[in-house]
Motif scaffolding. Sequence first.
Motif, PDB file in Angstrom:
ATOM      1  N   MET A   1       0.840  -1.175   0.000  1.00 31.07           N
ATOM      2  CA  MET A   1       0.000   0.000   0.000  1.00 31.07           C
ATOM      3  C   MET A   1       0.889   1.244   0.000  1.00 31.07           C
ATOM      4  N   GLN A   2       0.535   2.191  -0.844  1.00 33.33           N
ATOM      5  CA  GLN A   2       1.254   3.458  -0.900  1.00 33.33           C
ATOM      6  C   GLN A   2       0.284   4.598  -0.613  1.00 33.33           C
ATOM      7  N   ILE A   3       0.803   5.609   0.065  1.00 34.91           N
ATOM      8  CA  ILE A   3       0.025   6.806   0.335  1.00 34.91           C
ATOM      9  C   ILE A   3       0.622   7.927  -0.491  1.00 34.91           C
ATOM     10  N   LYS A   4      -0.172   8.429  -1.414  1.00 35.63           N
ATOM     11  CA  LYS A   4       0.268   9.562  -2.237  1.00 35.63           C
ATOM     12  C   LYS A   4      -0.387  10.812  -1.671  1.00 35.63           C
ATOM     13  N   ALA A   5       0.439  11.764  -1.256  1.00 38.53           N
ATOM     14  CA  ALA A   5      -0.071  13.000  -0.676  1.00 38.53           C
ATOM     15  C   ALA A   5      -0.272  14.039  -1.778  1.00 38.53           C
ATOM     16  N   HIS A   6      -1.461  14.622  -1.803  1.00 42.05           N
ATOM     17  CA  HIS A   6      -1.785  15.711  -2.718  1.00 42.05           C
ATOM     18  C   HIS A   6      -2.031  16.958  -1.867  1.00 42.05           C
ATOM     19  N   THR A   7      -1.573  18.098  -2.329  1.00 41.14           N
ATOM     20  CA  THR A   7      -1.877  19.358  -1.653  1.00 41.14           C
ATOM     21  C   THR A   7      -2.501  20.295  -2.668  1.00 41.14           C
ATOM     22  N   ILE A   8      -3.742  20.679  -2.400  1.00 46.07           N
ATOM     23  CA  ILE A   8      -4.479  21.581  -3.276  1.00 46.07           C
ATOM     24  C   ILE A   8      -5.086  22.665  -2.397  1.00 46.07           C
ATOM     25  N   ASN A   9      -4.811  23.912  -2.724  1.00 47.32           N
ATOM     26  CA  ASN A   9      -5.337  25.037  -1.932  1.00 47.32           C
ATOM     27  C   ASN A   9      -5.014  24.875  -0.446  1.00 47.32           C
ATOM     28  N   ASN A  10      -3.798  24.450  -0.147  1.00 43.85           N
ATOM     29  CA  ASN A  10      -3.347  24.227   1.227  1.00 43.85           C
ATOM     30  C   ASN A  10      -4.117  23.131   1.961  1.00 43.85           C
ATOM     31  N   VAL A  11      -4.742  22.245   1.211  1.00 38.26           N
ATOM     32  CA  VAL A  11      -5.467  21.117   1.783  1.00 38.26           C
ATOM     33  C   VAL A  11      -4.686  19.846   1.466  1.00 38.26           C
TER      34      VAL A  11
ATOM     35  N   LYS B   1     -12.388  -6.176   6.002  1.00 38.13           N
ATOM     36  CA  LYS B   1     -13.298  -6.268   7.152  1.00 38.13           C
ATOM     37  C   LYS B   1     -13.332  -4.903   7.829  1.00 38.13           C
ATOM     38  N   GLU B   2     -14.290  -4.741   8.699  1.00 41.65           N
ATOM     39  CA  GLU B   2     -14.500  -3.444   9.353  1.00 41.65           C
ATOM     40  C   GLU B   2     -13.234  -2.907  10.023  1.00 41.65           C
ATOM     41  N   GLU B   3     -12.495  -3.769  10.698  1.00 43.60           N
ATOM     42  CA  GLU B   3     -11.293  -3.354  11.416  1.00 43.60           C
ATOM     43  C   GLU B   3     -10.254  -2.745  10.480  1.00 43.60           C
ATOM     44  N   ASP B   4     -10.186  -3.227   9.239  1.00 45.09           N
ATOM     45  CA  ASP B   4      -9.230  -2.677   8.273  1.00 45.09           C
ATOM     46  C   ASP B   4      -9.542  -1.209   7.990  1.00 45.09           C
ATOM     47  N   GLY B   5     -10.809  -0.899   7.867  1.00 45.05           N
ATOM     48  CA  GLY B   5     -11.215   0.484   7.622  1.00 45.05           C
ATOM     49  C   GLY B   5     -10.874   1.381   8.796  1.00 45.05           C
ATOM     50  N   LEU B   6     -11.076   0.872  10.007  1.00 47.74           N
ATOM     51  CA  LEU B   6     -10.770   1.656  11.197  1.00 47.74           C
ATOM     52  C   LEU B   6      -9.268   1.856  11.350  1.00 47.74           C
ATOM     53  N   ASP B   7      -8.485   0.822  11.031  1.00 44.40           N
ATOM     54  CA  ASP B   7      -7.026   0.947  11.083  1.00 44.40           C
ATOM     55  C   ASP B   7      -6.535   1.984  10.080  1.00 44.40           C
ATOM     56  N   LEU B   8      -7.079   1.954   8.878  1.00 41.18           N
ATOM     57  CA  LEU B   8      -6.685   2.916   7.845  1.00 41.18           C
ATOM     58  C   LEU B   8      -7.025   4.332   8.289  1.00 41.18           C
ATOM     59  N   LEU B   9      -8.229   4.515   8.798  1.00 35.94           N
ATOM     60  CA  LEU B   9      -8.649   5.824   9.278  1.00 35.94           C
ATOM     61  C   LEU B   9      -7.701   6.323  10.367  1.00 35.94           C
ATOM     62  N   GLY B  10      -7.427   5.498  11.348  1.00 43.52           N
ATOM     63  CA  GLY B  10      -6.547   5.899  12.442  1.00 43.52           C
ATOM     64  C   GLY B  10      -5.146   6.227  11.977  1.00 43.52           C
ATOM     65  N   ASN B  11      -4.604   5.398  11.098  1.00 38.80           N
ATOM     66  CA  ASN B  11      -3.256   5.596  10.575  1.00 38.80           C
ATOM     67  C   ASN B  11      -3.148   6.926   9.843  1.00 38.80           C
ATOM     68  N   LEU B  12      -4.089   7.200   8.954  1.00 39.13           N
ATOM     69  CA  LEU B  12      -4.027   8.422   8.152  1.00 39.13           C
ATOM     70  C   LEU B  12      -4.357   9.660   8.980  1.00 39.13           C
ATOM     71  N   TYR B  13      -5.284   9.530   9.900  1.00 38.17           N
ATOM     72  CA  TYR B  13      -5.630  10.648  10.781  1.00 38.17           C
ATOM     73  C   TYR B  13      -4.424  11.021  11.638  1.00 38.17           C
TER      74      TYR B  13
END
Length: 120
Positions: free
Chosen positions: A1-11, A25-37
């Motif tokens: 898995m790769q995370i590509k960061a985009h910055t548009i209008n300082n976002v 599974k549900e836990e995968d979504g929660l892990d992804l959310l937590g990791n990226l947050y």
Amino acid sequence: MQIKAHTINNVSIAEINAEGLIIEKEEDGLDLLGNLYYQGFDRIIIHEKNLTPAFFDLKNRMAGEILQKFSNYRVRLAIVGDFSACTGKSITDFMYESNKGKLINFLGSTEEALNKLAQG
């Protein structure tokens, strides 16, 4: 898995790219959310091909549980892909209603997703 960061209008927007399934599974979504947050992203693009087909079966409540967490944390999510196989009334209504808001969107291209997520 790769995370590509985009910055548009300082976002800052994280685009997740992977060969296989990221959310099985549900836990995968929660892990992804937590990791990226934790990394400072509050806007995320994930591709439909990286979600288990079960995600789009609303009877199992997986989509609802995962997307509720994104909503609770106010993390905006764009799911990008070809949704033509999603023909059931429940899922098409769900996607239509989601697309009316800003938090969860189902879009046809990464460009559309970047434009939507870069909006205030």
